[in-house]
Design a protein around this motif. Structure first.
Motif, PDB file in Angstrom:
ATOM      1  N   ARG A 260       2.904 -19.028 -27.009  1.00 43.57           N
ATOM      2  CA  ARG A 260       4.025 -18.137 -26.680  1.00 43.57           C
ATOM      3  C   ARG A 260       3.570 -16.998 -25.769  1.00 43.57           C
ATOM      4  NH1 ARG A 260       5.587 -19.057 -32.109  1.00 43.57           N
ATOM      5  NH2 ARG A 260       4.487 -17.175 -32.782  1.00 43.57           N
ATOM      6  N   ILE A 261       2.413 -16.423 -26.087  1.00 39.70           N
ATOM      7  CA  ILE A 261       1.893 -15.327 -25.266  1.00 39.70           C
ATOM      8  C   ILE A 261       1.534 -15.827 -23.875  1.00 39.70           C
ATOM      9  CG2 ILE A 261      -0.019 -13.695 -25.027  1.00 39.70           C
ATOM     10  CD1 ILE A 261      -0.062 -13.552 -28.114  1.00 39.70           C
ATOM     11  N   VAL A 262       0.905 -17.003 -23.815  1.00 44.93           N
ATOM     12  CA  VAL A 262       0.529 -17.582 -22.519  1.00 44.93           C
ATOM     13  C   VAL A 262       1.776 -17.867 -21.680  1.00 44.93           C
ATOM     14  CG1 VAL A 262      -0.442 -19.637 -21.422  1.00 44.93           C
ATOM     15  CG2 VAL A 262      -1.669 -18.518 -23.291  1.00 44.93           C
ATOM     16  N   ASP A 263       2.829 -18.376 -22.315  1.00 39.05           N
ATOM     17  CA  ASP A 263       4.069 -18.665 -21.592  1.00 39.05           C
ATOM     18  C   ASP A 263       4.674 -17.387 -20.999  1.00 39.05           C
ATOM     19  OD1 ASP A 263       3.932 -21.360 -22.009  1.00 39.05           O
ATOM     20  OD2 ASP A 263       5.247 -21.375 -23.767  1.00 39.05           O
ATOM     21  N   GLN A 264       4.673 -16.304 -21.771  1.00 41.58           N
ATOM     22  CA  GLN A 264       5.183 -15.037 -21.260  1.00 41.58           C
ATOM     23  C   GLN A 264       4.359 -14.555 -20.065  1.00 41.58           C
ATOM     24  OE1 GLN A 264       5.100 -12.373 -24.597  1.00 41.58           O
ATOM     25  NE2 GLN A 264       6.688 -13.470 -25.732  1.00 41.58           N
ATOM     26  N   PHE A 265       3.050 -14.717 -20.179  1.00 42.79           N
ATOM     27  CA  PHE A 265       2.141 -14.280 -19.113  1.00 42.79           C
ATOM     28  C   PHE A 265       2.356 -15.096 -17.846  1.00 42.79           C
ATOM     29  CE2 PHE A 265      -2.102 -14.750 -17.084  1.00 42.79           C
ATOM     30  CZ  PHE A 265      -2.274 -13.441 -16.690  1.00 42.79           C
ATOM     31  N   THR A 266       2.412 -16.420 -17.976  1.00 43.22           N
ATOM     32  CA  THR A 266       2.576 -17.281 -16.801  1.00 43.22           C
ATOM     33  C   THR A 266       3.945 -17.096 -16.161  1.00 43.22           C
ATOM     34  OG1 THR A 266       3.242 -19.105 -18.261  1.00 43.22           O
ATOM     35  CG2 THR A 266       0.934 -19.022 -17.577  1.00 43.22           C
ATOM     36  N   GLN A 267       4.984 -16.837 -16.961  1.00 45.95           N
ATOM     37  CA  GLN A 267       6.308 -16.599 -16.393  1.00 45.95           C
ATOM     38  C   GLN A 267       6.327 -15.319 -15.556  1.00 45.95           C
ATOM     39  OE1 GLN A 267       9.066 -16.648 -19.655  1.00 45.95           O
ATOM     40  NE2 GLN A 267       8.830 -18.851 -20.023  1.00 45.95           N
ATOM     41  N   ALA A 268       5.650 -14.277 -16.058  1.00 42.69           N
ATOM     42  CA  ALA A 268       5.601 -13.020 -15.312  1.00 42.69           C
ATOM     43  C   ALA A 268       4.856 -13.208 -13.992  1.00 42.69           C
ATOM     44  CB  ALA A 268       4.919 -11.944 -16.150  1.00 42.69           C
TER      45      ALA A 268
END
Length: 286
Positions: A260-268
């Motif tokens: 979940r954290i990685v997804d937020q990071f990659t989306q940003a």
């Protein structure tokens, strides 16, 4: 036309890059084991929530006694292991065999069951035993990268290498793992945690001990991960004497929470790169 071509190419390239990075990272995280639960003093979960670094350093350190307490006090716990050497206090050493040396790479210390919980596989030889762990033997299990550098044309098993100023016997080599965006995930080695503690006392920085011991736990057969997390939280809160209104002074991490954290990071990152790439497209359009 050139401006439009550059803009479109940039957007397509950035999109492919970010998607490829995210997919590979998901693959590596899934290798941790979907049911494995990690407990640590600090982790990516704390940092991603915006907590202050020095406030996190005030948390109590985890110890081998915490692993024993979870094994005994959490009925859903199957295998409980621990390791040292990650985080700000991590150790980087140069490995040498005869006239060949590696660059400085990560050195970890773990117990004898660490391999089982982290779902890593042996490429050659074996992992070190409880006997070697209890007696602080100077044995090492190499990642595939240092093994390939030191022993390109020979069997590494049984060879004595130098790690820093000390000699260790190679008892095994881990199987190769896929790399991530040019970063080699195989540049590390593991020694018994007791030997690690003996050779590398935890450093202090601004009065804080940098001994980052992390626990890894898998649920026993028939138990769920959610049930295991509840029991781990109860055991750790009891050991740290936390009141009902106090938040946890430790982190519980799972593969899902990291994803979940990685997804937020990659989306940003994706949005930022698309905006930058769109400038060229806008100029071409004008």
């Amino acid at each position: 036309i050139l401006g439009v071509v550059i803009g479109v190419t940039s957007i397509v390239a950035m999109t492919a890059l970010i998607r490829g990075f995210g997919d590979r990272l998901h693959e590596l995280i899934q290798q941790m084991g979907s049911d494995t639960v990690y407990v640590s003093k600090v982790s990516i979960v704390s940092f991603s929530s915006g907590k202050d670094f020095w406030d996190l350093m005030k948390r109590p350190d985890l110890t081998e006694a915490d692993a024993e307490a979870i094994q005994e006090g959490a009925p859903s716990a199957g295998t409980v292991t621990y390791h040292l050497g990650e985080g700000p206090g991590g150790r980087q050493e140069r490995f040498t065999y005869r006239n060949t040396s590696t660059k400085r790479i990560a050195l970890l210390g773990s117990d004898a069951n660490w391999l089982q919980v982290n779902f890593l596989k042996m490429g050659q030889g074996r992992f070190f035993s409880e006997f070697e762990m209890d007696r602080r033997r100077q044995v090492v299990v190499l990642g595939s990268a240092p093994a390939a550098t030191l022993f390109p044309d020979m069997d590494p098993l049984g060879k004595r290498i130098r790690i820093g100023q000390d000699e260790y016997t190679v008892v095994g080599v881990l199987a190769e793992r896929p790399s991530l965006l040019g970063g080699n995930m195989n540049e590390f080695a593991v020694i018994p945690a007791t030997t690690y503690d003996k050779k590398y006392p935890a450093p202090r920085f601004r009065g804080y001990l940098m001994r980052f011991l992390a626990l890894s736990i898998v649920p026993r057969e028939g138990a769920t991960r959610a049930q295991l997390i509840r029991e781990i939280e109860e055991v750790m809160r009891s050991r740290h004497r936390l009141k009902l209104d106090q938040e946890n002074d430790f982190d519980i991490v799972t593969a899902d929470s990291v994803i979940r954290i990685v997804d937020q990071f990659t989306q940003a990152i994706f949005l930022a790169l698309v905006v930058i790439s769109s400038i060229a497209l806008m100029v071409g359009g004008i």
